[in-house]
Design a protein around this motif. Structure first.
Motif, PDB file in Angstrom:
ATOM      1  N   HIS A 216      32.181  -7.992  -0.684  1.00  0.00           N
ATOM      2  CA  HIS A 216      31.539  -9.092   0.035  1.00  0.00           C
ATOM      3  C   HIS A 216      30.648  -8.539   1.160  1.00  0.00           C
ATOM      4  O   HIS A 216      30.915  -7.476   1.696  1.00  0.00           O
ATOM      5  CB  HIS A 216      32.591 -10.010   0.658  1.00  0.00           C
ATOM      6  CG  HIS A 216      33.528 -10.596  -0.356  1.00  0.00           C
ATOM      7  ND1 HIS A 216      34.652 -11.290  -0.007  1.00  0.00           N
ATOM      8  CD2 HIS A 216      33.510 -10.593  -1.704  1.00  0.00           C
ATOM      9  CE1 HIS A 216      35.291 -11.683  -1.087  1.00  0.00           C
ATOM     10  NE2 HIS A 216      34.621 -11.270  -2.126  1.00  0.00           N
TER      11      HIS A 216
ATOM     12  N   ILE B   1      29.454  -9.408   4.952  1.00  0.00           N
ATOM     13  CA  ILE B   1      29.767 -10.241   6.124  1.00  0.00           C
ATOM     14  C   ILE B   1      28.555 -10.229   7.050  1.00  0.00           C
ATOM     15  O   ILE B   1      28.081  -9.170   7.448  1.00  0.00           O
ATOM     16  CB  ILE B   1      31.000  -9.719   6.894  1.00  0.00           C
ATOM     17  CG1 ILE B   1      32.207  -9.590   5.964  1.00  0.00           C
ATOM     18  CG2 ILE B   1      31.306 -10.625   8.093  1.00  0.00           C
ATOM     19  CD1 ILE B   1      32.706 -10.885   5.370  1.00  0.00           C
TER      20      ILE B   1
ATOM     21  N   ASP C 107      33.458 -17.020   6.969  1.00  0.00           N
ATOM     22  CA  ASP C 107      34.369 -15.873   7.073  1.00  0.00           C
ATOM     23  C   ASP C 107      35.528 -16.280   7.979  1.00  0.00           C
ATOM     24  O   ASP C 107      35.334 -16.521   9.166  1.00  0.00           O
ATOM     25  CB  ASP C 107      33.610 -14.676   7.663  1.00  0.00           C
ATOM     26  CG  ASP C 107      34.478 -13.437   7.788  1.00  0.00           C
ATOM     27  OD1 ASP C 107      35.346 -13.233   6.924  1.00  0.00           O
ATOM     28  OD2 ASP C 107      34.300 -12.695   8.764  1.00  0.00           O
TER      29      ASP C 107
ATOM     30  N   CYS D  44      30.018 -15.322   4.824  1.00  0.00           N
ATOM     31  CA  CYS D  44      30.344 -14.321   3.801  1.00  0.00           C
ATOM     32  C   CYS D  44      29.449 -14.541   2.591  1.00  0.00           C
ATOM     33  O   CYS D  44      29.255 -15.684   2.163  1.00  0.00           O
ATOM     34  CB  CYS D  44      31.823 -14.515   3.442  1.00  0.00           C
ATOM     35  SG  CYS D  44      32.493 -13.208   2.434  1.00  0.00           S
TER      36      CYS D  44
END
Length: 199
Positions: free
Chosen positions: A79, A81, A115, A22
């Protein structure tokens, strides 16, 4: 049975997310797309981990922002990913980030956590007070995947996936018990405290 099912679901979800990393704090724009995000990741790696570029073949399976709708009025960017094709790449990047200490994008600080499922993130957060005291007292603590606390005690690395296991170990070590007594007492109070019912 419900508790066992929840635990199994959490483990499955963490396994699915295992190759993911992340990126937190990277500014976003209305015209952003997958190619733009991939270039952003390459810039971050080049800026912070130039050795990683030379050592590893960085293969990305997927990269995207989290799904909340973007608004220029939002205080924090969504965020990013990143899903790598291999777990090893994620682990190398996290290790490099830990060693560097301060990761930046265009000289502004960003964060690079793994993550993980919401439940695992909560479990990691719950280790926080104990981790901070152990770090302050030079026990070299570390939280490893997915939510296991490790630290050095009597020249050996001790690892705990559950707080109960860690508490049982601490009770057998008076010096360690003394170091952690404030945190352990606070947890005990929270565990036994019950809100009073108003009649």
């Amino acid at each position: 049975i419900i508790k066992i099912n929840k635990q199994s679901l959490q483990e499955i979800w963490d396994y699915v997310k295992r190759p993911n990393i992340c990126l937190i704090g990277v500014p976003e724009s209305d015209w952003e797309n997958g190619i733009k995000l991939e270039n952003t990741l390459q810039d971050i790696i080049q800026e912070n981990f130039p050795n990683l570029v030379r050592q590893a073949n960085i293969q990305i399976q997927e990269i995207q922002r989290t799904s909340q709708k973007y608004s220029s009025r939002r205080a924090n960017p969504r965020h990013i990913i990143v899903r790598f094709t291999k777990v090893e790449m994620k682990e190398k990047m996290l290790r490099a980030a830990r060693e560097k200490g301060r990761v930046t994008h265009k000289e502004k600080p960003i964060r690079l956590p793994a993550d993980l499922s919401a439940e695992t993130l909560q479990a990691r957060r719950e280790w926080g007070p104990i981790f901070n005291i152990l770090k302050e007292k030079n026990f070299q603590p570390r939280i490893s995947y997915p939510a296991k606390l490790s630290f050095v005690s009597e020249r050996e690395i001790r690892s705990f996936s559950k707080k109960q296991m860690q508490r049982e170990f601490v009770i057998t070590r008076p010096a360690l018990q003394e170091v952690l007594k404030g945190v352990l007492n606070m947890e005990r109070k929270n565990r036994y405290w019950q809100p009073q019912k108003h009649i």
